[in-house]
Structures are given as C-alpha cells and as structure tokens.
Design a protein around this motif. Structure first.
Motif, PDB file in Angstrom:
ATOM      1  N   GLN A  91      30.138  47.621  25.720  1.00 11.03           N
ATOM      2  CA  GLN A  91      31.405  46.988  26.105  1.00 11.03           C
ATOM      3  C   GLN A  91      32.526  48.029  26.251  1.00 11.03           C
ATOM      4  O   GLN A  91      33.658  47.700  26.562  1.00 11.03           O
ATOM      5  CB  GLN A  91      31.809  45.915  25.083  1.00 11.03           C
ATOM      6  CG  GLN A  91      30.843  44.739  25.024  1.00 11.03           C
ATOM      7  CD  GLN A  91      31.274  43.688  24.010  1.00 11.03           C
ATOM      8  OE1 GLN A  91      32.446  43.587  23.675  1.00 11.03           O
ATOM      9  NE2 GLN A  91      30.320  42.911  23.514  1.00 11.03           N
ATOM     10  N   ARG A 102      33.839  51.349  28.232  1.00 10.40           N
ATOM     11  CA  ARG A 102      33.578  52.125  29.464  1.00 10.40           C
ATOM     12  C   ARG A 102      34.776  53.032  29.740  1.00 10.40           C
ATOM     13  O   ARG A 102      35.655  52.728  30.550  1.00 10.40           O
ATOM     14  CB  ARG A 102      33.348  51.167  30.641  1.00 10.40           C
ATOM     15  CG  ARG A 102      32.642  51.834  31.821  1.00 10.40           C
ATOM     16  CD  ARG A 102      32.137  50.802  32.822  1.00 10.40           C
ATOM     17  NE  ARG A 102      31.220  49.838  32.203  1.00 10.40           N
ATOM     18  CZ  ARG A 102      31.053  48.583  32.668  1.00 10.40           C
ATOM     19  NH1 ARG A 102      31.759  48.171  33.700  1.00 10.40           N
ATOM     20  NH2 ARG A 102      30.205  47.762  32.076  1.00 10.40           N
ATOM     21  N   SER A 152      40.970  36.314  29.776  1.00 11.73           N
ATOM     22  CA  SER A 152      40.352  37.422  29.034  1.00 11.73           C
ATOM     23  C   SER A 152      40.532  37.182  27.535  1.00 11.73           C
ATOM     24  O   SER A 152      41.347  36.351  27.122  1.00 11.73           O
ATOM     25  CB  SER A 152      40.999  38.757  29.426  1.00 11.73           C
ATOM     26  OG  SER A 152      42.374  38.737  29.053  1.00 11.73           O
ATOM     27  N   SER A 156      34.795  41.012  29.625  1.00 14.54           N
ATOM     28  CA  SER A 156      34.423  42.007  30.643  1.00 14.54           C
ATOM     29  C   SER A 156      35.637  42.622  31.342  1.00 14.54           C
ATOM     30  O   SER A 156      35.613  43.804  31.715  1.00 14.54           O
ATOM     31  CB  SER A 156      33.501  41.348  31.676  1.00 14.54           C
ATOM     32  OG  SER A 156      34.185  40.250  32.254  1.00 14.54           O
ATOM     33  N   SER A 157      36.719  41.842  31.486  1.00 11.75           N
ATOM     34  CA  SER A 157      37.868  42.422  32.214  1.00 11.75           C
ATOM     35  C   SER A 157      38.483  43.573  31.416  1.00 11.75           C
ATOM     36  O   SER A 157      39.013  44.522  32.002  1.00 11.75           O
ATOM     37  CB  SER A 157      38.920  41.352  32.505  1.00 11.75           C
ATOM     38  OG  SER A 157      39.400  40.803  31.293  1.00 11.75           O
ATOM     39  N   THR A 180      36.593  45.582  29.376  1.00 12.22           N
ATOM     40  CA  THR A 180      35.622  46.665  29.530  1.00 12.22           C
ATOM     41  C   THR A 180      35.837  47.395  30.850  1.00 12.22           C
ATOM     42  O   THR A 180      35.763  48.621  30.933  1.00 12.22           O
ATOM     43  CB  THR A 180      34.186  46.094  29.465  1.00 12.22           C
ATOM     44  OG1 THR A 180      33.995  45.487  28.184  1.00 12.22           O
ATOM     45  CG2 THR A 180      33.151  47.199  29.675  1.00 12.22           C
ATOM     46  N   GLN A 181      36.163  46.605  31.910  1.00 14.63           N
ATOM     47  CA  GLN A 181      36.297  47.185  33.259  1.00 14.63           C
ATOM     48  C   GLN A 181      37.577  48.002  33.419  1.00 14.63           C
ATOM     49  O   GLN A 181      37.717  48.767  34.369  1.00 14.63           O
ATOM     50  CB  GLN A 181      36.275  46.067  34.307  1.00 14.63           C
ATOM     51  CG  GLN A 181      34.884  45.474  34.544  1.00 14.63           C
ATOM     52  CD  GLN A 181      34.960  44.059  35.099  1.00 14.63           C
ATOM     53  OE1 GLN A 181      35.930  43.719  35.769  1.00 14.63           O
ATOM     54  NE2 GLN A 181      33.957  43.248  34.800  1.00 14.63           N
ATOM     55  N   GLU A 182      38.554  47.818  32.502  1.00 18.07           N
ATOM     56  CA  GLU A 182      39.822  48.524  32.670  1.00 18.07           C
ATOM     57  C   GLU A 182      39.838  49.757  31.773  1.00 18.07           C
ATOM     58  O   GLU A 182      40.355  49.726  30.661  1.00 18.07           O
ATOM     59  CB  GLU A 182      40.980  47.612  32.361  1.00 18.07           C
ATOM     60  CG  GLU A 182      42.306  48.140  32.903  1.00 18.07           C
ATOM     61  CD  GLU A 182      42.158  48.717  34.301  1.00 18.07           C
ATOM     62  OE1 GLU A 182      41.844  47.942  35.229  1.00 18.07           O
ATOM     63  OE2 GLU A 182      42.346  49.933  34.462  1.00 18.07           O
ATOM     64  N   GLN A 183      39.343  50.874  32.275  1.00 15.46           N
ATOM     65  CA  GLN A 183      39.132  52.036  31.395  1.00 15.46           C
ATOM     66  C   GLN A 183      40.429  52.670  30.912  1.00 15.46           C
ATOM     67  O   GLN A 183      40.428  53.388  29.919  1.00 15.46           O
ATOM     68  CB  GLN A 183      38.283  53.076  32.109  1.00 15.46           C
ATOM     69  CG  GLN A 183      38.968  53.704  33.307  1.00 15.46           C
ATOM     70  CD  GLN A 183      38.225  54.944  33.783  1.00 15.46           C
ATOM     71  OE1 GLN A 183      37.036  55.110  33.514  1.00 15.46           O
ATOM     72  NE2 GLN A 183      38.940  55.823  34.440  1.00 15.46           N
TER      73      GLN A 183
END
Ligand SMILES: Cc1c(C=O)c(-c2nnc3c4c(C[n+]5cc6c(C)n(C)c(C)c6c(Cl)n5)n(C)c(C)c4cnn23)c(C)n1C
Length: 330
Positions: free
Chosen positions: A52, A54, A83, A114-115, A117-120
């Motif tokens: 989870q 990234r 989220s 997930s949103s 996790t996707q926002e590094q």
C-alpha cells in the motif's frame, strides 16, 4: 511561540498542497497535507503494508527515541471523496515550521485506500479542524493547533495558498506583509467541528452582487469550490459550451472558452476568484474539454469553500473564544 512553513502544490493543477513536518528523535521529515476540513493527524508508517506504500515517506516509531504507543487506541477515517485510512496511535515530538508540540498524537496508518497509495507525494494529513472531529477511540486526541495554542503568541493560524505556486501556513502570528488592506472577520460555528461560516453573497463576472447568506466550510484539504446548484448554473450560463456532465461528474466546457470571474462576499468585503482558477484542468492531457473549479454542492449536504476559493485570499483561522475566520485581499 510561532511557526511558518511552505504550502507546496503537489502537481501542476494544485490538486493538493503539502507542508514539510518533522516527527520524532532524530527528526523524520514527511510531507503532509494541512487540512482544515478534518481533525486527524495521520501518516504513512512502518506499519503500513508495503503493497500500500508507493514512494511515500514513512514514519517509523521504533526509530524514534521519543515515540510512545498510545496502547489500545485506534482510528478510522473516511473523507468526502470516498478515500480513507485507519490504524493505531503513537505520541511523539512533532514540528511544523519551527513550532514544536511534544507528545502530539500521531496516527500511524495500518491501512490506506488506493487513492492515497497512488499519490506518492502525500505522506499523510494534519487535521486543523476542531478536535471534536478526531476519530481516535476510546479517547479522542487533540489537533496540532489545539496542542500548540497555549504556547502561541496569538491563538491563530493563517493560510496563504497560491495558484500554481508555493504559499505558506503561519502559526501564532498574522504576517502583515502577506496581505493588503484590512482583514474582514466573520463568525464561525464550530459544531460539529468544521470551520463553518457564511458568505454574504456572490457575483458572476461584472454582474450584480447577489446578497444571500451561504453557509459552508472553509476547507484547505478540498481542491475545488462547491456551491449551491442555483449559483453554479448562473455561473456556467455565461460559458459557451458548458454542460453539467453525468459522465465527468460535473461542469465541463471547451478549454478555449472565456470564463467569467467569480466574486464571493465575507460580510461587507468582496473577494474575486480569477477565471484561470476556475478553468481547473483538462479532463485528460490531450483533451480540449476542461473541468470546472466551481462545482455544485447538491448531494454533498454542505457547501465547501475549498482551495479554488481560499487561494484567492489570505485566510486567518482564529481559535479565540468564540472562534472566527478572517479574509484579506493579497
Ligand atoms: C465532498 C467532497 C470532498 C470533500 O473534501 C472532495 C474532495 N476534494 N478534494 C479532496 C481531497 C484531497 C485533495 N486531493 C484531491 C484529489 C483528486 C480529486 N485527485 C484525482 C487526486 C489524485 C487528489 C489528491 Cl492527491 N488530493 N485529499 C488529499 C483528500 C484526503 C481529500 C478528500 N476529499 N476531497 C470531493 C471530490 N468531494 C465530492
């Protein structure tokens, strides 16, 4: 005491702003989203499952000599965009812009949606709403501002968010170099825990000002401006080719359209949002269709004065009793 830190847009359309903070001993630096629309301080951590995480920076309590587990305490939060995250709680030294709070509750994520996790470039949030909204159980925890307040020169923090540029958050003082003219204050209803206040009305472009009390929340953690449908339709009626798209979930228009400005009132003062702030983003990198920074609040149950509105002003969040919020031209 006072503190001052940068508010850095995380992408080219200011979708969110992050601020460097340090946690623990030796200090661990994370980039967090200061959010007046919530009251949990949570971070990606060494406890967050690796699938989870990234690219985010993480807080490792075991690497901090000043961390303490708040045993038996958990938290779980759901945000307006769906989220969410949940986890466990430590206390540790926490600093923003030189302002330190010892034994601040730091909520370590055991799970993030997930949103996140996707926002590094976003390592967590610092809630700056009222502590009544904090989700830690069995005993709720105080926000960074509530913990810092007794030591602040002035019981305030200010937000100077900027369009496509780095702005700042200040704690404990009002920097007169960051605004022009006077600060216009208005009353805040702190129940249930948001910075809830009213606008005194609005105008579209050079049109007449419509006086009406519009209640909503000033929310640095929300990207766009959400207002009643009647106001939003009046705005987009001035935009050639604009439509309220079910497919895109809001008002879209040809990127070449000329947009009017949007002005909102705070008591007797007037704040104008430039058209460029409302021409928010292309719906995809190669599209000629653009998504509006002003959208309808119908279905949300609340109006949200998000970053598109707040970056048009210098905003003072005053924790005085009673609380109030101030806006100034900059
Ligand atoms: C009732 C409500 C909201 C209430 O607040 C809301 C909203 N508007 N921006 C945000 C949020 C943000 C700002 N934010 C928005 C983003 C969007 C739309 N996208 C595609 C990305 C990648 C985003 C990021 Cl990283 N960050 N963050 C960080 C969080 C936790 C938000 C939660 N809600 N939210 C929406 C879209 N709606 C309908």
């Amino acid at each position: 005491d006072t503190g001052s830190a940068a508010a850095i847009p995380i992408n080219e359309v200011d979708i969110a702003y992050v601020t460097p903070v340090t946690i623990g001993t030796p200090p661990q630096t994370l980039m967090l989203d200061l959010d007046t629309g919530s009251s949990d301080l949570w971070v990606f951590s060494s406890l967050t499952p690796s699938n989870q995480v990234r690219g985010q920076e993480i807080y490792s309590p075991t690497k901090s000599s000043t961390s303490k587990l708040l045993s038996g305490h958990t938290w779980s939060i759901r945000y307006g965009d769906g989220s969410g995250s949940r986890g466990t709680v430590y206390t540790d030294n926490f600093t923003i812009g030189g302002l330190e709070v010892k034994s601040q509750a730091v909520q370590a994520a055991l799970e993030v949606s997930s949103s996140f996790t996707q926002e590094q470039s976003l390592d967590g949030l610092v809630g700056l709403g009222f502590s009544a909204l904090n989700t830690v159980r069995p005993s709720s925890q105080l926000t960074f501002f509530d913990n810092a307040r007794p030591n602040l020169d002035e019981e305030v923090f200010t937000a100077d968010l900027k369009y496509h540029a780095t702005g700042s958050y200040d704690f404990g003082f009002i920097d007169s170099k960051k605004y022009a003219g006077n600060i216009t204050y208005t009353a805040v209803q702190q129940s249930p825990g948001y910075w809830t206040h009213s606008l005194s009305g609005y105008s579209v472009g050079s049109g007449a000002f419509h006086a009406s009390q519009i209640s909503g929340i000033s929310d640095t953690g929300t990207t766009l401006l959400y207002l009643p449908t009647a106001i939003v339709t009046a705005y987009y009626r001035q935009v050639q080719g604009a439509q309220n798209s079910q497919y895109y979930g809001g008002y879209v228009f040809p990127c070449s359209s000329t947009l009017p400005t949007f002005t909102f009132g705070i008591e007797g003062a007037r704040f104008t949002i430039p058209a460029s702030y409302i021409n928010y983003t292309r719906i995809s990198p190669t599209s000629t269709t653009c998504y509006g920074g002003l959208q309808s609040s119908s279905g949300l149950g609340i109006n949200i004065f998000g970053d598109v509105a707040l970056k048009a002003a210098f905003v003072v969040f005053s924790g005085t009793n009673p609380p109030r919020i101030g806006f100034a031209i900059k």
